[in-house]
Design a protein around this motif. Structure first.
Motif, PDB file in Angstrom:
ATOM      1  N   ARG A  40     -20.007 -59.050 -16.480  1.00  0.00           N
ATOM      2  CA  ARG A  40     -20.589 -60.018 -15.554  1.00  0.00           C
ATOM      3  C   ARG A  40     -20.369 -59.466 -14.146  1.00  0.00           C
ATOM      4  N   ARG A  88     -19.902 -60.713 -10.376  1.00  0.00           N
ATOM      5  CA  ARG A  88     -19.556 -61.974  -9.726  1.00  0.00           C
ATOM      6  C   ARG A  88     -19.429 -61.731  -8.223  1.00  0.00           C
ATOM      7  N   THR A 113     -21.226 -65.865  -4.243  1.00  0.00           N
ATOM      8  CA  THR A 113     -22.120 -66.642  -5.128  1.00  0.00           C
ATOM      9  C   THR A 113     -21.368 -67.816  -5.729  1.00  0.00           C
ATOM     10  N   LEU A 123     -24.174 -68.442 -10.801  1.00  0.00           N
ATOM     11  CA  LEU A 123     -23.843 -67.164 -11.431  1.00  0.00           C
ATOM     12  C   LEU A 123     -24.776 -66.836 -12.602  1.00  0.00           C
ATOM     13  N   THR A 151     -26.995 -63.498 -12.942  1.00  0.00           N
ATOM     14  CA  THR A 151     -26.878 -62.568 -14.083  1.00  0.00           C
ATOM     15  C   THR A 151     -28.252 -62.333 -14.707  1.00  0.00           C
TER      16      THR A 151
END
Ligand SMILES: Cc1ncc(COP(=O)(O)O)c(C=O)c1O
Length: 475
Positions: free
Chosen positions: A405, A407, A411, A416, A420
């Motif tokens: 992921r 991150r 954000t 999120l 993604t």
């Protein structure tokens, strides 16, 4: 087509396949065309034959551009499904021979190469007599056959009477919440009913929680159900987690449940001695599925199904007919294996040929070296991800799957998933690499499945650059 015409066209097509593989890295990994694009461009079959050169032009202009290229070094999606060229040759030989395995008599080598290979795999996997194997089309077929055998074993062969309608206690199957969808399909198709599939929660290792499963079994027994089968997964589709097979086998044994082990993708690693602990306890199962058509590298379709008491499968699948007598009535009786009694289809492809050619022409050293390369590449990528503050690994890297992921600091958590999805789409649409957007514990993540045959460290290094590019370039 005469043999001479075949020779001429075949040489052109073999060259064409070799050229395709040589130039594959120049193409975008993902298909760049919308639904219907291929269909619209195809010419209908005509009364007169076309030249092979015209067909090759169509392959170049219509088929290849619309392909998603699984054999591409930048292919990191779903799971590796390597079609090693050695196995492609085996596939060609098998269809060239054109034999159909209705019975041993109908194509003796088809049966005996399959038996020979399965015996070799059994030895590699530590599956002693009476374990035997077969080659099915897919792992889905393997789990379906296992569920049918389990059903009949638990219902005293109810299929010879009124089937499950005549069974006094509903039969129940257990599988982890991340078991492959083929398990649910098998349970439904085998007639258990969706209400009788128990979804077992996972433990902190993303593997089946055996204590939870034991409690579910007790509750089912108390409520009048009959625990019948368990499916354990070695290498789950999402994060390549490994269920604790030995403990599950103990529970299955206590309640006389059939244990099927699904090692469809990860099973290739069972050929690596250093990975043996991952497969501890598989010999305690009733059936095991491993797909050479995934990471191992034999062209699709080629799926091994091993059973520890073949009679429990053949006793269910065997049907006598006047023109193809069952083993008991055939000329050679039990002396030969009748593989049609191991599956649903009567006709059988010579699938063993491509596996045999793959193992013989590539050799085990090269295959093991490639599997180790992929595991090392996954560890390298994981170390890169861990070294960057805005990136995270969302699951341990147990084999060749890296789940990540991104991150970004600013954000909000709510955005999120959208971030993604956006960067995964940006990367995939760019054609630079293909990865799989997925969900883990309710949150979006991206799976990177390393293991396409041509993928070297330099390709994984380029992927890392492309991942960083995508997170800043997405919408
Ligand atoms: C763990 C696992 N089991 C089963 C399957 C299904 O394999 P097949 O297409 O051979 O039925 C997959 C495919 O992704 C898988 O990952």
């Amino acid at each position: 087509m005469t043999p001479d015409e075949f020779r001429e066209a075949g040489h052109l097509l073999i060259d064409w396949i070799a050229d395709y593989r040589e130039s594959i890295s120049e193409k975008p990994v993902k298909s760049q065309y919308p639904p219907g694009w291929v269909g619209q461009r195809l010419v209908p079959p005509s009364d007169q034959p076309h030249l092979v050169t015209d067909v090759i032009a169509d392959l170049d202009d219509t088929i290849v551009p619309a392909m998603t290229h699984w054999q591409h070094p930048d292919f990191f999606a779903w799971f590796p499904a390597n079609a090693s060229l050695s196995s492609v040759l085996g596939d060609l030989v098998s269809t060239g021979l054109g034999g159909l395995g209705l019975s041993w008599e109908a194509c003796p080598p088809l049966t005996e190469v399959e038996e020979h290979l399965c015996a070799w795999f059994c030895a590699e996997l530590g599956l002693a007599d009476p374990w035997r194997g077969s080659i099915q089309d897919t792992a889905s077929m393997g789990v379906f056959l296992s569920m049918v055998a389990a059903r009949e074993h638990a219902s005293n062969m109810s299929m010879h009477g009124s089937g499950l309608a005549g069974v006094d206690r509903p039969l129940v199957v257990y599988a982890g919440s991340t078991a492959n969808t083929s398990v649910k399909r098998a349970v439904l198709a085998a007639g258990f009913g969706a209400d009788n599939l128990r979804i077992v929660p996972l433990d902190e290792n993303q593997a089946v929680d055996v204590e939870a499963m034991a409690s579910m079994v007790e509750a089912d027994l108390a409520a009048g159900f009959k625990p019948t089968a368990v499916v354990a997964t070695l290498g789950t589709t999402g994060v390549t987690a490994f269920d604790p097979v030995a403990s599950i086998a103990e529970l299955a044994d206590r309640h006389q449940m059939w244990l099927h082990v699904d090692a469809a993708m990860a099973g290739a690693a069972a050929l690596l001695p250093e990975m043996s602990s991952r497969f501890a306890g598989i010999e305690l199962a009733d059936s095991i599925g491993i797909n050479p058509h995934k990471w191992l590298g034999t062209a699709f379709d080629c799926s091994l199904l091993f059973v520890n008491d073949p009679r429990r499968l053949t006793g269910v699948m065997s049907i006598d007919s006047d023109y193809i007598p069952s083993a008991a009535n055939a000329e050679f009786g039990d002396e030969v294996t009748q593989y049609r009694d191991w599956s649903v289809a009567l006709g059988r492809r010579f699938r063993a040929m491509k596996l045999w050619m793959h193992l013989r022409l590539d050799g085990l050293d090269a295959i093991r070296t490639r599997l180790r390369r992929d595991i090392e590449n996954a560890q390298w990528l994981a170390s890169r991800v861990e070294s960057e503050p805005e990136w995270e690994l969302v699951a341990p890297v147990r084999l060749q799957t890296v789940c990540v992921r991104h991150r970004p600091a600013r954000t909000p958590a709510d955005d999120l998933d959208a971030h993604t999805a956006a960067w995964a789409k940006c990367l995939n649409d760019s054609g630079r690499a293909l990865v799989t957007p997925d969900v883990l514990d309710g949150s979006a993540m991206v799976r990177i499945s390393i293991g396409a045959e041509p993928t070297e460290r330099s390709d994984v290094e380029r992927l890392w650059g492309n991942l960083k590019w995508a997170v800043t370039s997405g919408p």
